[in-house]
Design an enzyme around this catalytic site. Structure first.
Site, mmCIF file in Angstrom:
data_model
loop_
_atom_site.group_PDB
_atom_site.id
_atom_site.type_symbol
_atom_site.label_atom_id
_atom_site.label_comp_id
_atom_site.label_asym_id
_atom_site.label_seq_id
_atom_site.Cartn_x
_atom_site.Cartn_y
_atom_site.Cartn_z
ATOM 1 N N ARG A 1 -55.262 6.819 -57.694
ATOM 2 C CA ARG A 1 -54.851 8.205 -57.500
ATOM 3 C C ARG A 1 -53.753 8.297 -56.452
ATOM 4 N NH1 ARG A 1 -61.039 10.547 -57.488
ATOM 5 N NH2 ARG A 1 -61.363 8.687 -56.279
ATOM 6 N N ASP B 1 -67.888 6.330 -63.912
ATOM 7 C CA ASP B 1 -67.249 6.995 -65.043
ATOM 8 C C ASP B 1 -67.574 6.283 -66.351
ATOM 9 O OD1 ASP B 1 -65.863 9.191 -65.852
ATOM 10 O OD2 ASP B 1 -63.900 8.501 -65.190
#
Length: 346
Positions: free
Chosen positions: A319, A129
């Site tokens: 997450r 990312d």
């Protein structure tokens, strides 16, 4: 180790497990900048004899990061991730060159010897990312001046490529749609040099897309995040799988726009500013201007006189735990305005 202790199964704890956790503990240093893992390690070590001093030192290290409100963040900072994200948004929006040059030079200094970037300079493990956004920003800043760091970064990305043609967040983990779209965006800046990699990555992206046009969850709890990044990844391509992926995204984004012009994080969710910003990036590229106009009207209704827009947290990590870094929301909101401005004034 915590679970084994709770189950009275100390026989399941091996010496290599203990050695691994001990290796993360250095006074004053949080391993990979991750306070959540640091505290979990302390919980595990505190259950074993002989670790009292190490645990006490670890607690003191954690308390160095206690905030004025009494709370403790889950990571020390996300300064690299926010720098590259804000840098790309500012570059796209046409911010002053002197400010952009300072950011670009700072980002270049943060590049790892292996070519990648981490979310913070306290972490050694690079992630896809941060690396992709850093590369997009540096290439947009000056493709000639930053040619070497960009090529080194692309090499780092290719080294984590999955056998399925997709790209993961971290080396050795499963490929993800959002990360694969991000890599396509970077490789597309290099002309046809990596077309074979793009083709296989696009095939993975197409295979990850659900019949309704959405993708599996990524590092945001708004499904619009992966949608806008995948839409940008497909936009330069008119043949192959890209047009089909793009058409499904457009159909979904148009169908889930709320009556107030905004978008919510999921099915039936009320509009929020960050999801609407992601949706606006897609809408700004559509031939029909109405979805973008409606989205812009919604965002303008949420903006304060000083430029701020209230946006709920949408980034998640680990997450699905949400975290909030307000400047990240500002950066994505600015990026959406920049895409709209380019539509209005090419």
């Amino acid at each position: 180790m915590v679970l084994a202790d709770a189950a009275a199964r100390s026989d399941m704890i091996g010496s290599e497990d203990v050695a691994l956790l001990l290796s993360t503990q250095r006074p004053g240093e949080v391993w990979e900048g991750n306070l959540l893992i640091h505290l979990l390690v302390l919980h595990a070590l505190s259950r074993l004899p002989g670790n009292a001093t190490i645990v006490r030192d670890g607690i003191r290290t954690a308390l160095l990061h206690q905030r004025d409100d009494g709370g403790v963040p889950f990571v020390t900072d996300t300064d690299t991730w926010t720098a590259v994200t804000a840098g790309l948004a500012l570059r796209t929006a046409g911010a002053p060159c002197d400010s952009l040059d300072r950011i670009a030079q700072h980002v270049q200094r943060l590049q790892h010897p292996g070519g990648g970037w981490s979310y913070t300079d306290h972490a050694r493990l690079a992630d896809t990312d941060c690396t992709t956004v850093a590369l997009e920003f540096l290439h947009a800043s000056d493709p000639h001046a930053y040619r070497n760091p960009v090529q080194s970064g692309i090499k780092a990305l290719l080294s984590v490529r999955g056998g399925d043609g997709g790209f993961p967040t971290y080396a050795g983990t499963p490929s993800e749609a959002c990360m694969t779209a991000a890599v396509i965006n970077v490789l597309a800046t290099q002309g046809s040099r990596y077309q074979h990699v793009i083709d296989e990555a696009m095939a993975f992206l197409a295979g990850s897309q659900k019949p309704d046009g959405s993708f599996p969850p990524g590092w945001s709890d708004s499904r619009l995040h992966t949608l806008f990044r995948a839409h940008l990844a497909t936009r330069p391509f008119t043949t192959g799988r890209a047009p089909v992926v793009r058409e499904r995204i457009v159909r979904l984004v148009r169908s889930i726009q709320n009556e107030d012009g905004g978008w919510g994080k999921g099915d039936g969710a009320p509009s929020d500013a960050i999801s609407t910003a992601y949706g606006l990036i897609v809408a700004a590229g559509l031939p029909d201007h109405l979805p973008a106009v409606r989205a812009a009207e919604y965002l303008l209704s949420q903006q304060y006189s000083d430029g701020r827009i209230d946006a709920p947290p949408d980034m998640v990590g680990p997450r699905p735990l949400p975290y909030h870094v307000p400047v990240l929301s500002d950066a994505f909101l600015l990026l959406s305005w920049a895409h709209l401005t380019r539509r209005v004034t090419p």
